[in-house]
Each structure stands twice: as C-alpha cells, then as structure tokens.
Design a protein around this motif. Structure first.
Motif, PDB file in Angstrom:
ATOM      1  N   ALA A 259       0.830  -1.212   0.000  1.00  0.00           N
ATOM      2  CA  ALA A 259       0.000   0.000   0.000  1.00  0.00           C
ATOM      3  C   ALA A 259       0.860   1.256   0.000  1.00  0.00           C
ATOM      4  O   ALA A 259       0.552   2.246  -0.672  1.00  0.00           O
ATOM      5  CB  ALA A 259      -0.930  -0.021   1.214  1.00  0.00           C
ATOM      6  N   GLN A 260       1.971   1.222   0.759  1.00  0.00           N
ATOM      7  CA  GLN A 260       2.862   2.380   0.793  1.00  0.00           C
ATOM      8  C   GLN A 260       3.508   2.623  -0.567  1.00  0.00           C
ATOM      9  O   GLN A 260       3.638   3.764  -1.018  1.00  0.00           O
ATOM     10  CB  GLN A 260       3.932   2.170   1.859  1.00  0.00           C
ATOM     11  N   TYR A 360      15.810  -3.196  13.845  1.00  0.00           N
ATOM     12  CA  TYR A 360      15.677  -2.712  12.469  1.00  0.00           C
ATOM     13  C   TYR A 360      17.041  -2.519  11.813  1.00  0.00           C
ATOM     14  O   TYR A 360      17.125  -1.950  10.721  1.00  0.00           O
ATOM     15  CB  TYR A 360      14.903  -1.394  12.458  1.00  0.00           C
ATOM     16  N   GLY A 361      18.081  -2.988  12.503  1.00  0.00           N
ATOM     17  CA  GLY A 361      19.423  -2.876  11.938  1.00  0.00           C
ATOM     18  C   GLY A 361      20.037  -1.497  12.092  1.00  0.00           C
ATOM     19  O   GLY A 361      20.973  -1.159  11.353  1.00  0.00           O
ATOM     20  N   GLN A 417       2.379   2.160  18.844  1.00  0.00           N
ATOM     21  CA  GLN A 417       2.621   3.307  17.961  1.00  0.00           C
ATOM     22  C   GLN A 417       4.073   3.334  17.486  1.00  0.00           C
ATOM     23  O   GLN A 417       4.352   3.609  16.308  1.00  0.00           O
ATOM     24  CB  GLN A 417       2.274   4.602  18.687  1.00  0.00           C
ATOM     25  N   ILE A 418       4.990   3.054  18.399  1.00  0.00           N
ATOM     26  CA  ILE A 418       6.408   3.102  18.034  1.00  0.00           C
ATOM     27  C   ILE A 418       6.752   1.989  17.057  1.00  0.00           C
ATOM     28  O   ILE A 418       7.498   2.199  16.087  1.00  0.00           O
ATOM     29  CB  ILE A 418       7.275   3.017  19.307  1.00  0.00           C
ATOM     30  N   GLU A 419       6.211   0.784  17.274  1.00  0.00           N
ATOM     31  CA  GLU A 419       6.468  -0.313  16.344  1.00  0.00           C
ATOM     32  C   GLU A 419       5.999   0.050  14.943  1.00  0.00           C
ATOM     33  O   GLU A 419       6.694  -0.181  13.953  1.00  0.00           O
ATOM     34  CB  GLU A 419       5.778  -1.593  16.828  1.00  0.00           C
ATOM     35  N   TRP A 420       4.805   0.620  14.856  1.00  0.00           N
ATOM     36  CA  TRP A 420       4.303   1.011  13.537  1.00  0.00           C
ATOM     37  C   TRP A 420       5.175   2.114  12.942  1.00  0.00           C
ATOM     38  O   TRP A 420       5.526   2.081  11.751  1.00  0.00           O
ATOM     39  CB  TRP A 420       2.859   1.487  13.628  1.00  0.00           C
ATOM     40  N   GLY A 421       5.506   3.103  13.773  1.00  0.00           N
ATOM     41  CA  GLY A 421       6.281   4.229  13.270  1.00  0.00           C
ATOM     42  C   GLY A 421       7.662   3.827  12.790  1.00  0.00           C
ATOM     43  O   GLY A 421       8.142   4.314  11.755  1.00  0.00           O
ATOM     44  N   LEU A 422       8.334   2.932  13.520  1.00  0.00           N
ATOM     45  CA  LEU A 422       9.659   2.477  13.090  1.00  0.00           C
ATOM     46  C   LEU A 422       9.563   1.679  11.797  1.00  0.00           C
ATOM     47  O   LEU A 422      10.414   1.815  10.907  1.00  0.00           O
ATOM     48  CB  LEU A 422      10.303   1.630  14.190  1.00  0.00           C
ATOM     49  N   GLY A 423       8.524   0.841  11.696  1.00  0.00           N
ATOM     50  CA  GLY A 423       8.335   0.099  10.450  1.00  0.00           C
ATOM     51  C   GLY A 423       8.076   1.022   9.274  1.00  0.00           C
ATOM     52  O   GLY A 423       8.581   0.799   8.160  1.00  0.00           O
ATOM     53  N   TYR A 424       7.306   2.074   9.514  1.00  0.00           N
ATOM     54  CA  TYR A 424       7.021   3.025   8.441  1.00  0.00           C
ATOM     55  C   TYR A 424       8.305   3.749   8.009  1.00  0.00           C
ATOM     56  O   TYR A 424       8.582   3.900   6.820  1.00  0.00           O
ATOM     57  CB  TYR A 424       5.979   4.038   8.897  1.00  0.00           C
ATOM     58  N   ILE A 425       9.080   4.201   8.989  1.00  0.00           N
ATOM     59  CA  ILE A 425      10.321   4.906   8.663  1.00  0.00           C
ATOM     60  C   ILE A 425      11.259   3.994   7.879  1.00  0.00           C
ATOM     61  O   ILE A 425      11.904   4.413   6.906  1.00  0.00           O
ATOM     62  CB  ILE A 425      10.993   5.409   9.952  1.00  0.00           C
ATOM     63  N   SER A 427      10.526   1.442   5.907  1.00  0.00           N
ATOM     64  CA  SER A 427      10.091   1.176   4.541  1.00  0.00           C
ATOM     65  C   SER A 427      10.054   2.433   3.678  1.00  0.00           C
ATOM     66  O   SER A 427      10.257   2.364   2.468  1.00  0.00           O
ATOM     67  CB  SER A 427       8.706   0.523   4.557  1.00  0.00           C
ATOM     68  N   ARG A 428       9.826   3.582   4.288  1.00  0.00           N
ATOM     69  CA  ARG A 428       9.663   4.815   3.503  1.00  0.00           C
ATOM     70  C   ARG A 428      10.967   5.584   3.330  1.00  0.00           C
ATOM     71  O   ARG A 428      11.267   6.099   2.259  1.00  0.00           O
ATOM     72  CB  ARG A 428       8.625   5.717   4.180  1.00  0.00           C
TER      73      ARG A 428
END
Length: 448
Positions: A259-260, A360-361, A417-425, A427-428
């Motif tokens: 989706a992103q 996240y490395g 929220q942090i898990e989602w935000g780190l995943g978003y950062i 991938s984006r």
C-alpha cells in the motif's frame, strides 16, 4: 510458560514469547463486540474439519477471514474514538476563543461606561456653573452705563464659553452612550456564544468518554477472541501459535508495504503530471530540481479570530441619561476537561524506542534523529491528536487506525505506535536520520 484455559479444550501451555505474539496479533483484531450474526467456530467444528484436507483449508480460510474482520472493526472503533476526542478538542478551542472575546468586549464596555459617566459628570458641573453665572440678554447692555456694560460683557462671554462647552460635551456624551449600547449588545451575543460552545463541549466530552470506553473494551474482547482463533488456526495447520502469528504478521507487513509503494507511485505520478501541465502552459517542460522527489506542501495559516473594534456611531440628540453602574461580565463555567485517554510518558516511550533500534538494523547514532523527529511531530505523546488533520499518536499516523496493523491498542499504547512508526520509517525512508533530514528539508514527513 503461561497456562490458558480455552473453550473446548482443557489446558494449553504457551511460551511467553508466543503469548506476546498472540497479544500483538490479537490487538490488531480489535472490536468491541463482533458484528451481530457473526458466528465463530467451536473446537468441535475444528476437530471435524481436520478429517479432510478440503474442510481443513476451508475452516482455516474462515478463521483468517474472521481475524481480518475483527481487525477492520478494530480500526473503525478506534477511529471513532479519535474523532470524538478531536471533536471535543475543537469545541474546547472554540469555547476558549469565545471566552477571550467576552473578556475583550467586557473590558471595552467597562471603559465606555466610565467614559460616559465622566462626560455626564462634566455636563452636570457645567450646568451648575451656568446657573451660578446667570443668563443675560445682550440687548440689556444698551441700557447700562459704561462700567456696568463692561462687567456684563465679561459675564456674557463666560456664559457663552460655558454654553459652547456644554454643547460639545452633550455630543460626546451621546456618542459615548451609543458606543456603550453597541458594546453591551455585542457582549451579550458573545456571552450567548460562549454558553453554547461550553454546552457543546460538555456534550462532546461525554461522547468522547463513551467512545474511548467502547474502544478500550473492544481491545480486551478482541484479544480474548483472537487468542482462541489463533489456537484453532494452529491446530488446523499442524503448526504453533507462534508460527501462525509470525506468518500473519508477515502478510500484514507485506500488505502495508504494498500500500505504501502504491501511494508513493501515485504521488510521483501526480507530481509528474502537474509538472508536465505547468511546462505545457509555459511553452516548455522544465526538468525537476535534482533530488526533489515530492512537492513542497502548501500551508495556509489559519488566521486568529479577531474581535472587531466598535464602529463610530452617528451623533444622537443631546442630553443623554446617566448610564447604570457598570458590572463585569459573569465568570464563565469551567470548561470541560478532556476525556480520559492514554497516559503520556515520553521518557518511557523514548526508552522503548531506543531498545527497538537494533531490531531494524540501526545503531544508536540513529536515536537522536528519531528523538528530534517525533519531538517535532508529537512531543512523544501517545495521545497527540491533530483535530484538524486527523494525524494521531507519537509518529502522527494519518489516519491513526493505520497503526491497527500492529495492534488494536494503537490509540493508547506507545509501544504499538512506536512499532508502527519504526516500520514506516524503515520502509519509507530507510532510517530515522533519513526521515529527519527529509523533515528538515521539507518541514514535514509524510505518514500517509
């Protein structure tokens, strides 16, 4: 090991890690109460489905669909709670604006009342002085001798001066009285507006509390329901709860990434089309600036509300009546407090985020960038809610229910929220420092 009592089975033992994964996935399947008419498979049905490959596959597909339905309902209820809180906050803001308007108009009215009282007092003093001086017809001067005529002329000059001052004061007093009347009307209207906005805020506060309670209960109910569904799914697939949880989380991550990528492609296509249109209209097609991948946002600042100044009124007839003793505007009722919500703990949230960077490395050199980024976005507050854009939480997800892909408690849990935000950062932008650099260059970072 944890021991859970599940319907249709005696005891099932889960490792702590499996329980955490169950909780994460169960959180993403949040719903206050499943939609009416929804039936969930019993353990007897699961055992019967295991008799053939086809029935096992069908039953597993049904369970996965139920988990997806719970997740969709979770997003809906969480979004309603966030929207109710935003509506309440807007009402509080409006009530505060109206209260400030009442304060300004009240101060202007009191000042106008004092001015009108002073002018009325001066008119009274001049009237008394005129009475003491006495009036005189100038034709009588012809009948007086020279010395008497000079004295009378002095008194007549004084009287004329007093009369002229009286006329001027009458005009000023009449104007002040009209200004005072206008301010009294406007203050009364502002008081009505304030009372209406306070009443609306109280009502919306109650609605926000109700929505928040429903969302909180939804998380608890869905966690219980999803735990059973995951156990049944593992039974059908001859797997484990941990393996099924990881598999479904992987599917969710893939869907989120897809989706992103689609959103990014759509943005780039829109930008290219806009640049092409601009080039056609100017007779040439300029190349985009190097390194520029997204259009700068256009930010239209919202002007602060202005209380209009009193307009000058036409001059009324003289002899205004004395104004009543001015009274200050009544004190407003206390504004309703925001509805109970998540507990904001920026220190704990930052500590959790720091511990998740290696997953996240990323090294700790990325932590300062992350702190700066989310400090700018939300102040690291779990409840950070932009009532006008709809962005929510520490990473300012837009809309907030995007974070339901990680957990149903996205509205109240900073870890989710942090898990989602780190995943978003990841991938984006690839890293927090890359996201921070984008925010520095553009003044924002996109979470849509």
């Amino acid at each position: 090991m944890l021991t859970l009592l599940l319907p249709g089975k005696k005891f099932t033992r889960l490792s702590l890690g499996s329980a955490v994964l169950v909780g994460v996935l169960a959180a993403s399947a949040f719903s206050a109460v499943p939609a009416s008419g929804t039936e969930f498979p019993s353990w007897e049905q699961v055992e019967q489905a295991k008799r053939s490959v086809e029935s096992k596959a069908a039953q597993a597909a049904e369970i996965e669909a139920l988990l997806g339905k719970l997740s969709a309902e979770a997003g809906s209820l969480g979004t309603k709670a966030v929207q109710a809180s935003a509506n309440h906050q807007r009402a509080v803001d409006e009530a505060e604006i109206n209260s400030r308007a009442v304060e300004v108009l009240s101060a202007q009215r009191l000042e106008a009342s004092r001015t009108a009282s002073e002018l009325t007092g001066q008119m009274g003093a001049l009237a008394a002085q005129t009475y003491k001086t006495g009036g005189m017809d100038s034709s009588l001067l012809l009948l007086l001798d020279a010395d008497a005529a000079v004295g009378a002329m002095d008194r007549l000059t004084t009287l004329q001066s007093i009369s002229g001052r009286t006329d001027s004061l009458q005009l000023q007093a009449a104007s002040a009285a009209q200004v005072l009347g206008s301010l009294e009307e406007r203050e009364a209207a502002a008081l009505d507006s304030r009372e209406e906005s306070v009443a609306a805020s109280l009502q919306l506060a109650a609605e926000a509390q109700t929505a928040a309670a429903a969302a909180d209960k939804a998380v608890q109910d869905a966690q219980e329901r999803s735990t059973v569904l995951l156990e049944q799914l593992a039974e059908l697939r001859d797997s484990s709860v941990q393996a099924e949880a990881q598999r479904l989380r992987g599917l969710q991550a893939e869907e989120t990434y897809r989706a992103q990528q689609e959103a990014r492609a759509a943005e780039e296509a829109a930008r290219e089309a806009e640049e092409n249109n601009a080039g056609d209209s100017s007779g040439r097609n300029p190349a985009p600036p190097p390194g520029k991948t997204e259009p700068d946002p256009v930010i239209n600042p919202t002007p602060l509300p202005q209380v209009p100044a009193p307009q000058p009124a036409p001059l009324p007839p003289p002899a205004p009546s004395a104004p009543p003793v001015p009274q200050p505007a009544p004190a407003p009722d206390p504004l309703p407090v925001p509805s109970p919500g998540p507990v904001d703990d920026p220190v704990a949230a930052q500590a959790y985020a720091a511990g998740r960077l290696p997953g996240y490395g990323w090294g700790q050199d990325q932590f300062r960038c992350l702190v700066n980024l989310w400090q700018r976005e939300s102040g690291w507050r779990t409840s950070a809610n932009n009532p006008y854009s709809g962005a929510y939480g520490i990473p300012q997800s837009l809309p907030g229910d995007k974070m339901a892909s990680v957990g149903a408690d996205w509205r109240t849990n900073y870890r989710t929220q942090i898990e989602w935000g780190l995943g978003y950062i990841s991938s984006r932008y690839g890293s927090p420092c890359a996201a921070w650099q984008h925010s520095e260059d553009k003044g924002w970072y996109r979470t849509r």
